[in-house]
Scaffold this active site. Structure first.
Site, PDB file in Angstrom:
ATOM      1  N   ASP A 281      38.274  36.559  36.207  1.00  0.00           N
ATOM      2  CA  ASP A 281      38.567  36.420  37.629  1.00  0.00           C
ATOM      3  C   ASP A 281      39.129  35.031  37.926  1.00  0.00           C
ATOM      4  O   ASP A 281      38.618  34.014  37.452  1.00  0.00           O
ATOM      5  CB  ASP A 281      37.259  36.632  38.409  1.00  0.00           C
ATOM      6  N   GLU A 323      43.254  37.499  35.710  1.00  0.00           N
ATOM      7  CA  GLU A 323      43.552  37.914  37.084  1.00  0.00           C
ATOM      8  C   GLU A 323      44.212  36.754  37.842  1.00  0.00           C
ATOM      9  O   GLU A 323      43.609  36.112  38.689  1.00  0.00           O
ATOM     10  CB  GLU A 323      42.275  38.368  37.799  1.00  0.00           C
TER      11      GLU A 323
HETATM   12  C1  GLC Z   1      39.569  37.258  42.809  1.00  0.00           C
HETATM   13  C2  GLC Z   1      38.998  38.551  43.354  1.00  0.00           C
HETATM   14  C3  GLC Z   1      38.762  38.403  44.829  1.00  0.00           C
HETATM   15  C4  GLC Z   1      37.792  37.272  45.054  1.00  0.00           C
HETATM   16  C5  GLC Z   1      38.268  35.984  44.370  1.00  0.00           C
HETATM   17  C6  GLC Z   1      37.186  34.961  44.299  1.00  0.00           C
HETATM   18  O1  GLC Z   1      40.813  36.983  43.314  1.00  0.00           O
HETATM   19  O2  GLC Z   1      39.858  39.609  43.066  1.00  0.00           O
HETATM   20  O3  GLC Z   1      38.273  39.590  45.393  1.00  0.00           O
HETATM   21  O4  GLC Z   1      37.640  37.042  46.425  1.00  0.00           O
HETATM   22  O5  GLC Z   1      38.675  36.210  43.036  1.00  0.00           O
HETATM   23  O6  GLC Z   1      36.255  35.267  43.294  1.00  0.00           O
END
Ligand code: GLC
Length: 646
Positions: A281, A323
């Site tokens: 993430d 991500e």
């Molecule tokens: C990523 C997740 C999102 C979250 C962020 C902080 O972008 O997809 O939903 O708010 O990380 O962890």
């Protein structure tokens, strides 16, 4: 390069009686020795100056060893059976879901595997399931215990049982490692609040606003409406903690090697639960430096490469998804560059392409989409995309201005149109979405809303307009088809397989009402889902067509992501067309994004090697004879073809 000293160091930490380097553990040993130099170099480039760097490095080597030792035998077998590039396959179709909102808990999910099978989904991304404080959880992305499943979802044993069942059914599993931050209720944060220096050093904590003020000058706000600024005052210890996302998400300090070792150990803990793809993430944020945006910094890539090298040693079957939702040129770097090309993240979200599909749907014009392809196609062989139309997050319009301007539009006005169109404020727009995180300074905003609502189904149902219902279903399928065939692992978002519209109940929950992304995170109603079996219901129409698309994908090896895609010349700007090819096979994928019929000259099929004589459309199950150049293939409004050449 071979390094004798390091080789000896590794030999000295391997427990002789547990690891058989000439027998069953030989390939682990070979991987370890082969990667050790890279691991050391990457580690030292970040931590050479730390006073205890050598000691922590040895800890890292031991963590890798122990993780391998703890890896269950069944997973070691699975590692062996997986081909190096298993994730490029056309046989993987995914769905991302919130366990509680989908079916209550992990135990129930184990009883839903037939549902996925029926749809053709064999890969599940479970949205965060580890402990996270209610009301301050950011959908689970504020983790207070990385090793304890939140009781809302069940227990760790439930997760293990689910994984075993999934493995028996040849399904793949993905979960998140929330690397950038912890909840302010995590044990480390609690100890930091109590004044323990060791744990304060796990975070970025400052006695006053001097450095925070300077950092904030260049750090963009991530949630400008609900969480402006990047620091939060912690009264318990009288310090300012860095909180890039919400005030309850404390950023971890990766300049501290102890943090790295803690988190790589957590990564292995997840790997050893049987995760096939680990979703890292928000990796763009993991390194901070004064005077920068604190995003996409070179050190963030070094950290990811280091993680990848370690995982390759102890859990080689686990692929890493970064991500990073960043601009097209920036995303490429997450696949690695130079000697690390295709050796950083194996998978990334094709967020640009996702947003460009929404761009094309609103404008009926594919020019901006085309302008971005020279960047998108730079993805190295051996890596792949998550290809999607919707996910739990908003739709960001972060592609570069020049891509818009190249096509003759003004970037600011163009984005304003898109925002108005999808928030339903543009005259005649059928979309029902909302703006997310509007930045009052720049007017930047992202878009929330479910696939169905953004495609007009919510409004059409309200108006009881059968024609518009049909049209919205066509748009839904056009969007899905385009993302299923563009290359990469299709990732459905739960509910979209049968047309869930926005769910406004989040407004009544104070832990959610400040975040309109909850409008597109539906609570599944299994009575509604049962309608997938009633022919002619909307649910049936969307579900069965989505299934058909996934089935087509799974039977055409040419769709596997082997860097085998070329865009067709845009003979008609309303039509996005690309060719997937491999061996003697060719698949022409054509999508009409406009609300008018589109005419495409047959010449479009004659520019790439031997011209086909006939084309078989897998979607309509119909054959076409390729005509003369002055004749046309006609695409109905929002229709598409998946044409195999003969
Ligand atoms: C990523 C997740 C999102 C979250 C962020 C902080 O972008 O997809 O939903 O708010 O990380 O962890």
């Amino acid at each position: 390069m071979y390094n004798l000293k390091l080789h000896q160091q590794i030999n000295s930490i391997l427990p002789e009686n547990e690891i058989d380097i000439t027998g069953k553990d030989n390939s682990f040993y070979a991987r370890f020795i082969a990667n050790a130099e890279a691991i050391q170099a990457l580690y030292m480039s970040l931590y050479a100056h730390h006073p205890r760097t050598e000691e922590v490095f040895l800890q890292l080597l031991s963590t890798i060893t122990n993780s391998y030792l703890q890896r269950p035998a069944a997973l070691k077998e699975k590692d062996k059976a997986k081909d190096e590039h298993w994730f490029l396959s056309n046989h993987i179709n995914g769905m991302s879901l919130y366990v509680d909102r989908f079916c209550g808990n992990l135990y129930n999910l184990g009883n839903k595997l037939d549902y996925f099978k029926k749809l053709g989904v064999n890969f599940l991304h479970l949205m965060p399931i580890f402990e996270s404080p209610v009301g301050e959880s950011d959908g689970g992305y504020a983790v207070s215990n990385f090793r304890k499943v939140d009781k809302r979802f069940g227990t760790l044993d439930d997760l293990k049982e689910l994984q075993t069942k999934m493995m028996e059914e040849n399904m793949y599993l993905m979960i998140d490692i929330v690397l950038n931050h912890t909840s302010h209720r995590h044990e480390w944060a609690e100890k930091a609040k109590e004044g323990e220096k060791k744990y304060q050093d796990y975070y970025y904590m400052y006695d006053d606003r001097w450095i925070p003020d300077r950092l904030e000058q260049t750090m963009p706000d991530i949630f400008p409406e609900s969480a402006p600024g990047s620091f939060t005052y912690v009264p318990e210890c009288g310090k300012w903690a860095m909180t890039v996302f919400h005030h309850y998400q404390w950023d971890l300090n990766y300049t501290n090697p102890y943090v790295f070792v803690e988190m790589i150990d957590t990564i292995f803990f997840y790997a050893n639960l049987g995760v096939d793809i680990l979703r890292i993430d928000a990796p763009a944020f993991i390194w901070k430096q004064l005077g920068t945006t604190c995003q996409n910094l070179p050190e963030a890539h070094t950290l990811l490469r280091l993680i990848k090298q370690c995982v390759m040693v102890a859990a080689p079957g686990v692929a890493l998804l970064g991500e990073a939702i960043v601009a097209p040129a920036a995303i490429m770097k997450y696949f690695g560059t130079g000697a690390y090309t295709a050796k950083e993240c194996d998978v990334a979200y094709n967020a640009t392409h996702m947003a460009l599909q929404w761009d094309a749907l609103a404008t009926g014009d594919t020019k901006v989409m085309l302008a971005a392809q020279h960047e998108i196609l730079k993805k190295p062989f051996g890596t792949t995309w998550i290809s999607y139309t919707r996910c739990h997050d908003d739709i960001g319009l972060g592609y570069d201005d020049y891509m818009i301007e190249q096509t003759g539009y003004n970037a600011y006005e163009h984005r304003r149109f898109l925002k108005e169109y999808y928030s339903g404020n543009y005259h005649g727009s059928p979309a029902r979405g909302a703006l997310f995180s509007v930045n009052p300074k720049t007017q930047d905003a992202r878009i929330s809303g479910s696939l169905a609502s953004l495609c007009g189904l919510e409004k059409a149902l309200q108006d009881n307009d059968l024609q518009q219902i049909d049209l919205s279903i066509r748009k839904i399928l056009l969007m899905q088809a385009h993302s299923f065939f563009i290359g990469g692992i299709p990732m459905l978002f739960y509910g979209d397989e049968l047309g869930y519209t926005n769910d406004y109940s989040y407004l009544n929950d104070s832990g959610k009402s400040y975040d309109n992304r909850w409008m597109h995170r539906p609570l599944i109603d299994w009575e509604k889902n049962a309608r997938i079996d009633s022919e002619n219901s909307i649910e049936y129409r969307i579900f069965s067509s989505t299934k058909k698309l996934l089935d087509i994908r799974a039977k055409l090896p040419v769709v596997a992501d082997h860097k085998n895609l070329v865009w067709l010349t845009p003979h008609n700007i309303h039509v996005a067309g690309y060719l997937r090819s491999g061996g003697s096979k060719k698949l022409y994928c054509l999508f009409n994004f406009s609300d008018h019929s589109a005419f495409l000259t047959w010449y479009a099929f004659k520019e790439h090697g031997k011209a086909p004589e006939s084309l078989y459309d897998h979607w309509q199950e119909k054959e076409f004879k390729v005509g003369q150049d002055h004749e046309y293939l006609i695409l109905d409004p929002y229709s598409f073809y998946l044409l195999e050449a003969y």
